[in-house]
Design a protein around this motif. Structure first.
Motif, mmCIF file in Angstrom:
data_model
loop_
_atom_site.group_PDB
_atom_site.id
_atom_site.type_symbol
_atom_site.label_atom_id
_atom_site.label_comp_id
_atom_site.label_asym_id
_atom_site.label_seq_id
_atom_site.Cartn_x
_atom_site.Cartn_y
_atom_site.Cartn_z
ATOM 1 N N GLU A 82 0.827 -1.210 0.000
ATOM 2 C CA GLU A 82 0.000 0.000 0.000
ATOM 3 C C GLU A 82 0.859 1.257 0.000
ATOM 4 O O GLU A 82 0.527 2.249 -0.666
ATOM 5 C CB GLU A 82 -0.937 -0.004 1.209
ATOM 6 C CG GLU A 82 -1.852 1.207 1.310
ATOM 7 C CD GLU A 82 -2.787 1.374 0.121
ATOM 8 O OE1 GLU A 82 -3.219 2.510 -0.139
ATOM 9 O OE2 GLU A 82 -3.074 0.364 -0.559
ATOM 10 N N LEU A 83 1.965 1.244 0.727
ATOM 11 C CA LEU A 83 2.874 2.394 0.712
ATOM 12 C C LEU A 83 3.396 2.642 -0.701
ATOM 13 O O LEU A 83 3.525 3.788 -1.132
ATOM 14 C CB LEU A 83 4.051 2.152 1.665
ATOM 15 C CG LEU A 83 3.839 2.495 3.134
ATOM 16 C CD1 LEU A 83 5.062 2.086 3.943
ATOM 17 C CD2 LEU A 83 3.571 3.992 3.313
ATOM 18 N N ARG A 85 1.867 1.925 -3.504
ATOM 19 C CA ARG A 85 0.787 2.520 -4.289
ATOM 20 C C ARG A 85 0.641 4.005 -3.972
ATOM 21 O O ARG A 85 0.470 4.837 -4.872
ATOM 22 C CB ARG A 85 -0.520 1.788 -4.006
ATOM 23 C CG ARG A 85 -0.692 0.486 -4.763
ATOM 24 C CD ARG A 85 -2.086 -0.084 -4.581
ATOM 25 N NE ARG A 85 -2.248 -0.683 -3.265
ATOM 26 C CZ ARG A 85 -2.007 -1.958 -2.992
ATOM 27 N NH1 ARG A 85 -1.569 -2.770 -3.926
ATOM 28 N NH2 ARG A 85 -2.207 -2.435 -1.772
ATOM 29 N N ARG A 86 0.697 4.336 -2.695
ATOM 30 C CA ARG A 86 0.504 5.732 -2.290
ATOM 31 C C ARG A 86 1.651 6.615 -2.783
ATOM 32 O O ARG A 86 1.455 7.792 -3.098
ATOM 33 C CB ARG A 86 0.355 5.826 -0.774
ATOM 34 C CG ARG A 86 -0.919 5.176 -0.281
ATOM 35 C CD ARG A 86 -1.164 5.403 1.191
ATOM 36 N NE ARG A 86 -2.354 4.693 1.631
ATOM 37 C CZ ARG A 86 -2.890 4.802 2.840
ATOM 38 N NH1 ARG A 86 -2.330 5.603 3.739
ATOM 39 N NH2 ARG A 86 -3.973 4.122 3.162
ATOM 40 N N ARG A 87 2.852 6.068 -2.851
ATOM 41 C CA ARG A 87 3.975 6.839 -3.387
ATOM 42 C C ARG A 87 3.739 7.144 -4.861
ATOM 43 O O ARG A 87 3.977 8.261 -5.319
ATOM 44 C CB ARG A 87 5.281 6.064 -3.223
ATOM 45 C CG ARG A 87 6.468 6.833 -3.778
ATOM 46 C CD ARG A 87 7.748 6.052 -3.743
ATOM 47 N NE ARG A 87 8.813 6.812 -4.372
ATOM 48 C CZ ARG A 87 10.024 6.352 -4.597
ATOM 49 N NH1 ARG A 87 10.331 5.118 -4.241
ATOM 50 N NH2 ARG A 87 10.931 7.102 -5.175
ATOM 51 N N ILE A 89 0.873 7.415 -6.392
ATOM 52 C CA ILE A 89 -0.167 8.433 -6.487
ATOM 53 C C ILE A 89 0.382 9.800 -6.118
ATOM 54 O O ILE A 89 0.120 10.802 -6.777
ATOM 55 C CB ILE A 89 -1.355 8.074 -5.571
ATOM 56 C CG1 ILE A 89 -2.012 6.778 -6.035
ATOM 57 C CG2 ILE A 89 -2.383 9.200 -5.555
ATOM 58 C CD1 ILE A 89 -3.013 6.212 -5.049
ATOM 59 N N GLY A 90 1.182 9.860 -5.045
ATOM 60 C CA GLY A 90 1.748 11.128 -4.598
ATOM 61 C C GLY A 90 2.617 11.775 -5.644
ATOM 62 O O GLY A 90 2.561 12.995 -5.859
ATOM 63 N N LEU A 111 -4.516 3.279 -7.987
ATOM 64 C CA LEU A 111 -5.754 3.120 -7.238
ATOM 65 C C LEU A 111 -6.515 1.855 -7.625
ATOM 66 O O LEU A 111 -7.212 1.255 -6.800
ATOM 67 C CB LEU A 111 -6.676 4.325 -7.471
ATOM 68 C CG LEU A 111 -6.214 5.685 -6.934
ATOM 69 C CD1 LEU A 111 -7.105 6.787 -7.494
ATOM 70 C CD2 LEU A 111 -6.251 5.687 -5.412
#
Length: 219
Positions: A82-83, A85-87, A89-90, A111
């Motif tokens: 998940e980290l 994925r969030r990177r 997106i960021g 996402l």
């Protein structure tokens, strides 16, 4: 000990020097009576044919099916995915404007690509193509999802959005839009136009591939 070698490699070199199995070994932390942490890591990767994208699809329950991977280790691996994925997106959100389907996909793909069920996503943009907000509108089953046109347009007004980009995923890996996808796009486009809101694109995410209705002349 073999379990400690990946950590030593990080200290002596860099994290980038580690193989996928060695990185997983660090997350797993320690082995069992019968297997080293590296053995467990290799077993996990073998389960997904050494495909990190497929690894990202595994949930905590699925990971625990591997003997030696308990709840704590499964949660640690899922959190690491998940980290990542969030990177992604960021980094995509740092863009000043969305001017192409490729720009949209950089935000949308993290996402949606790892999900085993269909999910509908909306990007709300201002007149300058800057993203005001992104959100997941609905979830479906393995083969279909339903987008609520009224909710999408209500939120567009709430966020003062002038433009929309919508997207959903095809867990099957087939990037081609269905007839239902095309009809829904036409319905949303016409409804949005009545409110002076432009539907810019409808993107389908299929693993690492994608389909842009705007690029293919279907808008």
């Amino acid at each position: 000990m073999e379990d400690e070698r990946p950590r030593e490699k990080v200290l002596n070199k860099t994290v980038a020097a580690l193989s996928d199995a060695e990185l997983l070994t660090i997350l797993i932390s320690s082995g069992t009576k019968d297997k080293s942490a590296l053995d467990l890591a290799r077993e996990i990767l073998a389960l997904v044919n050494n495909n990190l994208q497929e690894l990202g699809r595994l949930g905590v329950v699925e990971l625990q099916k591997i003997k030696g991977i308990g709840e704590a280790r499964a949660v640690t691996i899922a959190a690491a995915m998940e980290l990542g994925r969030r990177r992604q997106i960021g980094e995509a959100l740092q863009r000043t404007a969305i001017v192409s389907s490729a720009d949209s996909v950089q935000i949308i793909r993290p996402l949606l690509q790892d999900l085993n069920h269909e999910v509908f996503c909306v990007l709300y943009l201002n007149q300058s193509n800057r993203m005001l907000r992104h959100e997941l509108i609905s979830s479906g089953g393995m083969t279909a999802t339903v987008a609520d046109t009224r909710m999408i347009l209500k939120n567009a007004l709430l966020y003062n959005a002038n433009q929309l980009i919508v997207a959903h995923n095809h867990p099957s890996g087939n990037r081609q839009p269905s007839d239902a996808d095309k009809k829904m796009t036409d319905k949303l486009k016409d409804a949005a136009a009545l409110m002076d809101i432009k539907l810019v694109d409808h993107i389908i995410i299929a693993g690492n591939d994608f389909f842009s209705m705007a690029d293919e002349g279907l808008m």
